[in-house]
Enzyme design. Structure first.
Site, PDB file in Angstrom:
ATOM      1  N   ARG A   1     -60.781 -39.247   2.896  1.00 36.53           N
ATOM      2  CA  ARG A   1     -61.480 -38.294   3.854  1.00 36.53           C
ATOM      3  C   ARG A   1     -62.970 -38.677   2.944  1.00 36.53           C
ATOM      4  NH1 ARG A   1     -61.227 -34.077   7.033  1.00 36.53           N
ATOM      5  NH2 ARG A   1     -62.339 -34.868   8.422  1.00 36.53           N
TER       6      ARG A   1
ATOM      7  N   HIS B   1     -63.539 -17.982  -0.925  1.00 36.65           N
ATOM      8  CA  HIS B   1     -63.502 -19.363  -2.571  1.00 36.65           C
ATOM      9  C   HIS B   1     -62.661 -17.997  -3.133  1.00 36.65           C
ATOM     10  CE1 HIS B   1     -65.011 -23.363  -1.616  1.00 36.65           C
ATOM     11  NE2 HIS B   1     -66.542 -21.731  -1.694  1.00 36.65           N
TER      12      HIS B   1
ATOM     13  N   TYR C   1     -59.894 -14.536  -2.036  1.00 32.59           N
ATOM     14  CA  TYR C   1     -59.064 -13.904  -2.113  1.00 32.59           C
ATOM     15  C   TYR C   1     -58.290 -13.921  -3.008  1.00 32.59           C
ATOM     16  CZ  TYR C   1     -60.290 -18.538  -0.224  1.00 32.59           C
ATOM     17  OH  TYR C   1     -61.223 -19.737   0.925  1.00 32.59           O
TER      18      TYR C   1
ATOM     19  N   ASP D   1     -57.032 -20.276  -6.819  1.00 32.37           N
ATOM     20  CA  ASP D   1     -56.717 -21.772  -6.646  1.00 32.37           C
ATOM     21  C   ASP D   1     -55.702 -22.116  -6.875  1.00 32.37           C
ATOM     22  OD1 ASP D   1     -58.561 -22.086  -5.085  1.00 32.37           O
ATOM     23  OD2 ASP D   1     -59.979 -22.694  -6.360  1.00 32.37           O
TER      24      ASP D   1
END
Length: 362
Positions: free
Chosen positions: A38, A125, A129, A154
């Protein structure tokens, strides 16, 4: 690529962080992964997370771009996306829509907070978490928690959990189950990584304090020690035979404490200690930086790293006894394979030229 996932096709929605990590793992193990780019995505050249897949760029704000994606998904086994909840639905590409197109589709979603819950739509970010799982509070010295990079949330709690969840759901489909959504939240996955810690705490064997436990640097013979050259040595001598080997190598009496151990270690360089303890059971290893790690003899022998277009990076893992994984391919130029992918979907040359001229195919 060869590998246990050969024959599986995954559509990856372009993004950063855990989603491309999961896609890299699936591609490393043989899945055909097609990345849908994208416009405006953050990135850099030769990103290892983007290796081993083809790339098409579509304007998904245009109906024809979304239609091309639907046709791609109709021939896929799975889809991966890492956007905030609701983004794909607003494009008309949510799981309800795409599972109608392909009832066997495994629709993988990775977010920080999950698809529901009071924080699901909140920004965040990795560090956020991890913070709510209880694990961040236990990482670092006594004075305060430290940032553990973005490895924990992540990649371990997010990307790797998504790759596992996708593989499990794909296996279920092969056994006759319908397609479904895999909701991988980094907060959930990180909490799961702490299963043993929570168990130890419940058993009275873990304190909710930093550097107060066996595996967090609280033990005399398990931790990071500074050497004379300012570099560090990692020591993991937990069991008695390993402790005895360590203290013998340091010429210390049994029962010596952390301060005595630290003082001796500070008398030599890191590499001198690594050579001194080589071949022993003292559980000693040098703390290497990112330049040193790929050329460590063990990593060379195991081929744990590879040079891909001048970028040293970790090789695919784990390994299999009955098959070998192909060497990864370098990342592709964004959108490089778009026309060929559309041809495979049945688009004519004229249709492809029009989509290109109208800015649908970027």
């Amino acid at each position: 690529m060869a590998g246990p996932l050969q024959g599986i096709r995954i559509v990856e929605m372009g993004g950063i962080g855990p989603a491309p990590f999961a896609a890299m793992m699936l591609a490393d193990h043989g899945a055909e992964v097609i990345r849908v780019e994208r416009a405006g995505m953050i990135g850099f050249d030769n990103d290892p997370l983007l290796r081993s897949r083809r790339s098409i760029s579509l304007d998904l704000k245009r109906d024809e771009g979304c239609e091309a994606l639907r046709r791609l998904v109709a021939k896929a086994d799975g889809l991966i996306e890492g956007y905030r909840p609701g983004v794909m639905e607003r494009l008309g590409l949510g799981p309800d829509e795409l599972l109608k197109t392909n009832p066997k589709l495994v629709y993988g979603r990775v977010t920080g907070w999950g698809q529901d819950g009071p924080l699901s739509s909140s920004a965040g970010h990795d560090i956020n978490y991890v913070a709510i799982t209880g694990l961040l509070n236990g990482i670092g010295p006594r004075e305060r928690p430290v940032v553990p990079g973005n490895y924990l949330g992540d990649y371990a709690g997010g990307g790797m959990m998504l790759a596992f969840g996708m593989t499990a759901a794909l296996l279920a489909v092969q056994r006759g189950a319908p397609g479904q959504v895999v909701d991988a939240a980094m907060s959930d996955g990180t909490a799961l990584i702490g299963a043993l810690t929570y168990g130890l705490r419940a058993a009275g064997l873990w304190k909710d304090e930093r550097e107060a436990n066996l595996l967090d640097g609280g033990g005399d013979t398990y931790g990071i020690f500074r050497c004379s050259d300012g570099k560090f040595l990692a020591i993991g001598a937990i069991e008695r035979p390993f402790q005895e080997a360590l203290l013998k190598g340091l010429a210390l009496r049994p029962g010596s404490g952390r301060e005595e151990i630290a003082a001796v270690i500070k008398s030599r360089t890191r590499d001198e200690w690594a050579a001194h303890f080589a071949g022993t059971d003292a559980c000693v290893a040098p703390v290497l930086n990112l330049e040193e790690a790929p050329v460590h003899p063990h990593n060379i022998a195991r081929r744990a790293f590879l040079d891909l277009d001048g970028v040293f990076q970790p090789a695919p893992a784990p390994r299999y006894s009955a098959m070998s994984l192909d060497r990864p391919d370098p990342p592709r130029v964004e959108g490089q394979d778009g026309e060929l992918i559309l041809v495979e979907l049945g688009y004519t040359d004229g249709e492809i030229a029009r989509l290109r001229s109208e800015g649908v195919l970027l």
